[in-house]
Motif scaffolding. Sequence first.
Motif, PDB file in Angstrom:
ATOM      1  N   MET A 183     -42.382 -11.521 -48.372  1.00  0.00           N
ATOM      2  CA  MET A 183     -42.870 -10.842 -49.568  1.00  0.00           C
ATOM      3  C   MET A 183     -42.872  -9.335 -49.329  1.00  0.00           C
ATOM      4  SD  MET A 183     -46.023 -13.462 -50.480  1.00  0.00           S
ATOM      5  CE  MET A 183     -45.952 -13.224 -52.250  1.00  0.00           C
ATOM      6  N   MET A 184     -42.225  -8.596 -50.233  1.00  0.00           N
ATOM      7  CA  MET A 184     -42.049  -7.149 -50.081  1.00  0.00           C
ATOM      8  C   MET A 184     -43.252  -6.372 -50.628  1.00  0.00           C
ATOM      9  SD  MET A 184     -39.103  -6.694 -48.610  1.00  0.00           S
ATOM     10  CE  MET A 184     -39.121  -4.903 -48.795  1.00  0.00           C
ATOM     11  N   GLN A 185     -43.443  -5.160 -50.063  1.00  0.00           N
ATOM     12  CA  GLN A 185     -44.446  -4.218 -50.556  1.00  0.00           C
ATOM     13  C   GLN A 185     -43.778  -2.851 -50.686  1.00  0.00           C
ATOM     14  OE1 GLN A 185     -47.056  -5.049 -47.239  1.00  0.00           O
ATOM     15  NE2 GLN A 185     -48.531  -6.099 -48.543  1.00  0.00           N
ATOM     16  N   HIS A 193     -40.086   3.249 -52.561  1.00  0.00           N
ATOM     17  CA  HIS A 193     -39.350   2.687 -51.431  1.00  0.00           C
ATOM     18  C   HIS A 193     -40.183   1.587 -50.766  1.00  0.00           C
ATOM     19  CE1 HIS A 193     -41.901   5.655 -49.278  1.00  0.00           C
ATOM     20  NE2 HIS A 193     -41.858   4.760 -48.303  1.00  0.00           N
ATOM     21  N   PRO A 194     -39.530   0.662 -50.061  1.00  0.00           N
ATOM     22  CA  PRO A 194     -40.293  -0.403 -49.400  1.00  0.00           C
ATOM     23  C   PRO A 194     -41.123   0.148 -48.243  1.00  0.00           C
ATOM     24  CG  PRO A 194     -37.972  -0.559 -48.825  1.00  0.00           C
ATOM     25  CD  PRO A 194     -38.076   0.495 -49.876  1.00  0.00           C
ATOM     26  N   THR A 195     -42.398  -0.178 -48.245  1.00  0.00           N
ATOM     27  CA  THR A 195     -43.303   0.299 -47.196  1.00  0.00           C
ATOM     28  C   THR A 195     -43.497  -0.737 -46.092  1.00  0.00           C
ATOM     29  OG1 THR A 195     -45.191  -0.532 -48.455  1.00  0.00           O
ATOM     30  CG2 THR A 195     -44.596   1.783 -48.766  1.00  0.00           C
ATOM     31  N   SER A 196     -43.470  -2.007 -46.471  1.00  0.00           N
ATOM     32  CA  SER A 196     -43.728  -3.068 -45.509  1.00  0.00           C
ATOM     33  C   SER A 196     -43.332  -4.400 -46.150  1.00  0.00           C
ATOM     34  CB  SER A 196     -45.209  -3.086 -45.104  1.00  0.00           C
ATOM     35  OG  SER A 196     -45.455  -3.999 -44.055  1.00  0.00           O
ATOM     36  N   PHE A 197     -43.514  -5.475 -45.428  1.00  0.00           N
ATOM     37  CA  PHE A 197     -43.311  -6.811 -45.972  1.00  0.00           C
ATOM     38  C   PHE A 197     -44.078  -7.788 -45.106  1.00  0.00           C
ATOM     39  CE2 PHE A 197     -40.045  -6.225 -42.824  1.00  0.00           C
ATOM     40  CZ  PHE A 197     -39.933  -7.437 -42.182  1.00  0.00           C
ATOM     41  N   PRO A 268     -38.509  -2.834 -43.330  1.00  0.00           N
ATOM     42  CA  PRO A 268     -38.614  -2.969 -44.786  1.00  0.00           C
ATOM     43  C   PRO A 268     -37.323  -2.695 -45.553  1.00  0.00           C
ATOM     44  CG  PRO A 268     -40.589  -1.939 -43.933  1.00  0.00           C
ATOM     45  CD  PRO A 268     -39.649  -2.078 -42.770  1.00  0.00           C
ATOM     46  N   GLU A 269     -36.605  -1.643 -45.196  1.00  0.00           N
ATOM     47  CA  GLU A 269     -35.393  -1.319 -45.946  1.00  0.00           C
ATOM     48  C   GLU A 269     -34.328  -2.398 -45.795  1.00  0.00           C
ATOM     49  OE1 GLU A 269     -33.011   0.380 -48.563  1.00  0.00           O
ATOM     50  OE2 GLU A 269     -35.050   1.094 -48.121  1.00  0.00           O
ATOM     51  N   GLU A 270     -34.188  -2.967 -44.596  1.00  0.00           N
ATOM     52  CA  GLU A 270     -33.210  -4.034 -44.385  1.00  0.00           C
ATOM     53  C   GLU A 270     -33.616  -5.309 -45.136  1.00  0.00           C
ATOM     54  OE1 GLU A 270     -30.220  -3.965 -42.849  1.00  0.00           O
ATOM     55  OE2 GLU A 270     -30.591  -1.801 -42.783  1.00  0.00           O
TER      56      GLU A 270
END
Length: 342
Positions: A183-185, A193-197, A268-270
């Motif tokens: 699950m993305m954050q 931009h994605p911070t974590s998951f 996160p970006e990947e």
Amino acid sequence: AVVSTQSTGHHIGVTAQLMRQYLPRTRVYPALGNHESAPVDSFPPPGLTSKKLSNDWLNLYVQKIWSLWLPPESLPTVGYAGYYAVQHSEGLRIITLNTMYCDALNFWLYLNNTDPGGQLAWLVQELHWAEKAGIKVIILGHIPTGRLDCLKAFSWNFYRIVDRFESTIVGQYMGHTHLDHYMMQYTEETDHHPTSFQFVSPSLTTYSDLRPSIRVYTLDGLYSGSTYRPLKHETYLFDLERANTKNETVWELEYDTVSAYNLTWLVPEEMRRLYDRLEGDRGFFNKTYFKYMYHMNGYTCDDECYQNELCQIRTGRSHDHTICPEVDLRERAQWEHENKLC
């Protein structure tokens, strides 16, 4: 079977003894799940004066049991409300949350569903200290905070905390659903931009016709300047048929993220790029992500399933209508219930 505090405590103790016996040199960082209490999902917040209603029996018991692995300085918050922090190495700290304080089935949260036990305020202090000290943090828990069964107040506040400390938090590892997903954050204020998951690992139980599973993560190692980010993970499945017919214990590699997704750096970006690929190639989604999620070969995800699974990946905050406007939250909750997502 009748679930009682005595039977639940017995099972916790036996499990700890077995892990201590067969993994004597392994460092264990336990977390409370919704079945650790009796009744299930009943986790009163600290401060109740009645012993019959208080959850002190569980917190103080696991404080004693977990002292097998945790140092004395980590234990006071365990006894208070079931969460703790521990220094794994010079540059890495482990924070384990009691996510039962966001459990929608924990009716005690009607007393306080914003920050029971002061856990989120404590988390901010821990992360601020780690940030100033240049220490990276891994967060462990049970219920993924983007799930609909995590209450909105806790989920949204936690989301903001992750946004603020995205450079300090290098991994989040959850369970609860018995399934294999993530699950993305995302950041709220700037470029989204994605911070974590959150990794959500499959379970060791056979719940919902699933084969018992073990997940092994490989992290960037213990060296000066390490990122402590996950490099890959491997999922192993237990062969139930051989266990039942031949009394053999066999674990088979189901997949790893290098061979399945060509990923060698789980940041996160990947993971956002992986989502883009899953969204853009439904055949790839069925052959990999959906197959591994349910350990099923030859099944395909219909339109409703596909829409809901994609929504679940990109929804790191519960009860947020803006993330998946095409999915009605009530219909999604019904879909999760029908598919037995714990």
